[in-house]
Write a protein that holds these residues in place. Sequence first.
Motif, PDB file in Angstrom:
ATOM      1  N   ALA A  75       0.640  -1.324  -0.025  1.00  0.00           N
ATOM      2  CA  ALA A  75      -0.235   0.205  -0.240  1.00  0.00           C
ATOM      3  C   ALA A  75       0.945   1.212   0.020  1.00  0.00           C
ATOM      4  O   ALA A  75       0.580   2.190  -0.559  1.00  0.00           O
ATOM      5  N   LEU A  78       3.040   1.695  -3.228  1.00  0.00           N
ATOM      6  CA  LEU A  78       2.646   2.162  -4.456  1.00  0.00           C
ATOM      7  C   LEU A  78       2.462   3.409  -4.136  1.00  0.00           C
ATOM      8  O   LEU A  78       2.395   4.181  -5.088  1.00  0.00           O
ATOM      9  N   TYR A  79       2.308   3.995  -3.005  1.00  0.00           N
ATOM     10  CA  TYR A  79       1.524   5.405  -2.425  1.00  0.00           C
ATOM     11  C   TYR A  79       2.489   5.911  -2.476  1.00  0.00           C
ATOM     12  O   TYR A  79       2.219   7.713  -3.967  1.00  0.00           O
ATOM     13  N   GLY A  82       3.081   6.019  -6.546  1.00  0.00           N
ATOM     14  CA  GLY A  82       2.604   7.079  -7.290  1.00  0.00           C
ATOM     15  C   GLY A  82       2.902   8.783  -7.186  1.00  0.00           C
ATOM     16  O   GLY A  82       2.692   9.541  -7.867  1.00  0.00           O
ATOM     17  N   MET A 117      -2.571   7.380  -9.353  1.00  0.00           N
ATOM     18  CA  MET A 117      -3.020   7.808  -7.960  1.00  0.00           C
ATOM     19  C   MET A 117      -4.349   7.574  -7.880  1.00  0.00           C
ATOM     20  O   MET A 117      -4.401   7.269  -6.829  1.00  0.00           O
ATOM     21  N   SER A 119      -6.010   5.209  -7.401  1.00  0.00           N
ATOM     22  CA  SER A 119      -5.916   3.201  -6.925  1.00  0.00           C
ATOM     23  C   SER A 119      -5.055   3.382  -5.814  1.00  0.00           C
ATOM     24  O   SER A 119      -5.366   2.944  -4.493  1.00  0.00           O
ATOM     25  N   PHE A 120      -3.926   3.890  -5.968  1.00  0.00           N
ATOM     26  CA  PHE A 120      -2.943   3.449  -4.825  1.00  0.00           C
ATOM     27  C   PHE A 120      -3.576   4.665  -3.633  1.00  0.00           C
ATOM     28  O   PHE A 120      -2.813   4.353  -2.888  1.00  0.00           O
TER      29      PHE A 120
END
Length: 390
Positions: A75, A78-79, A82, A117, A119-120
Amino acid sequence: MARNRKKAVRVDYSIIFLMMLLCVIGLVAIYVAGLVNDQYTNNFLLQQSIWIVISTGVVVVIVLFFDYDKLQWAAYYLYGIGNLLLVLVLIVGDERKGSKSWISIGSLGSLQPSELMKSFLILALAKVIWDHNKKYKLHTVNLDMQLLLKIGIVSILPLGLVALQPDLGTILVFIAIIVGMVFISGVTWKILLPVFSSIALIGGTLIYLVMYNQAFLQKLGFKPYQFKRITSWLRPEEDPLGDGMQLLRSMQAIGSGQLQGNGIGNQAIAIPENHNDFIFSIIGGNFGFIGGCVLIMLYFLLIYQIIRVALDINIPFYSYICTGVCSMILFHVLENIGMTIGLLPITGIPLLFVSYGGSSLLGAFMALGLVLSARYNAPEVNLGKGNRFM
């Protein structure tokens, strides 16, 4: 073999069917858009088809390789990726219509990091909310304020980076995602009611001032050109050949379709960007009120199925993800269709799965990939009666 059969049962074919049906409608609409508008020479139909294949592959990867533990682990990574992409686009991105939001990727066109971003951000907020609620079982005003602060800290960076592009439409989508996930986070209404009431009051006051007292806003530092989006929305007839043209033509095209539509390729009203943000005007004009209603029904069936996944699995982390995805899809549908018929201001938000655009398609597929992963990878004890429309 028995294990594989159990996994196959967990595949949510209803969501996959609705997703692909919307994509087929999108391909038809993009094809028709090319027939009634010679604004571009690109083969948008072929490019969209390629992006559908790429996006489908991404969904398969998410479902097969990102279970509950891996999504939690990934999580924040990926954030972070992004946000790095949002920084990168400000440095090397292509500027279009005053916004620096795209990175060129050769023959495939361009990539809009803000679409990924979404979804992230959903994944990161789900992680934040789940970690907080797991640590603090009881909800108090102080603890809920802490949770809102954590949500705000995670949200402020992508919001700020997108504001620098600038991209108002994506900012509004981010806000819709945040609001939806805050509602389901368990935060007490003692906090939410005054906060959202204040936001609504400020928003209503700003719209009133734009329409009736722009001089006051200019004293606060606002520029006259910033008011055009509101005035061209509420009074498009005052500038029919300028800022109001797009909306007026869109409403004329949709109205010309009446009940059953004009038929494929018979729409006489040319609309700029009719393959992209204004794709609903093509559907309304060529397939009429019936075609528009069928499309809207499919979206709400999709949202219904996502809600069913959250209720069937009954795992908080996955429920937060499903809520974020529902908020994203619902806002996209309401805003895009609303702006084409004059109910909402034009913000450049695509109609997910239908509008042309590889980035929005990939971002939407990624979001649904998270939902499909939830169904596929949930422990068997948590599974309810899935894979049905009713």
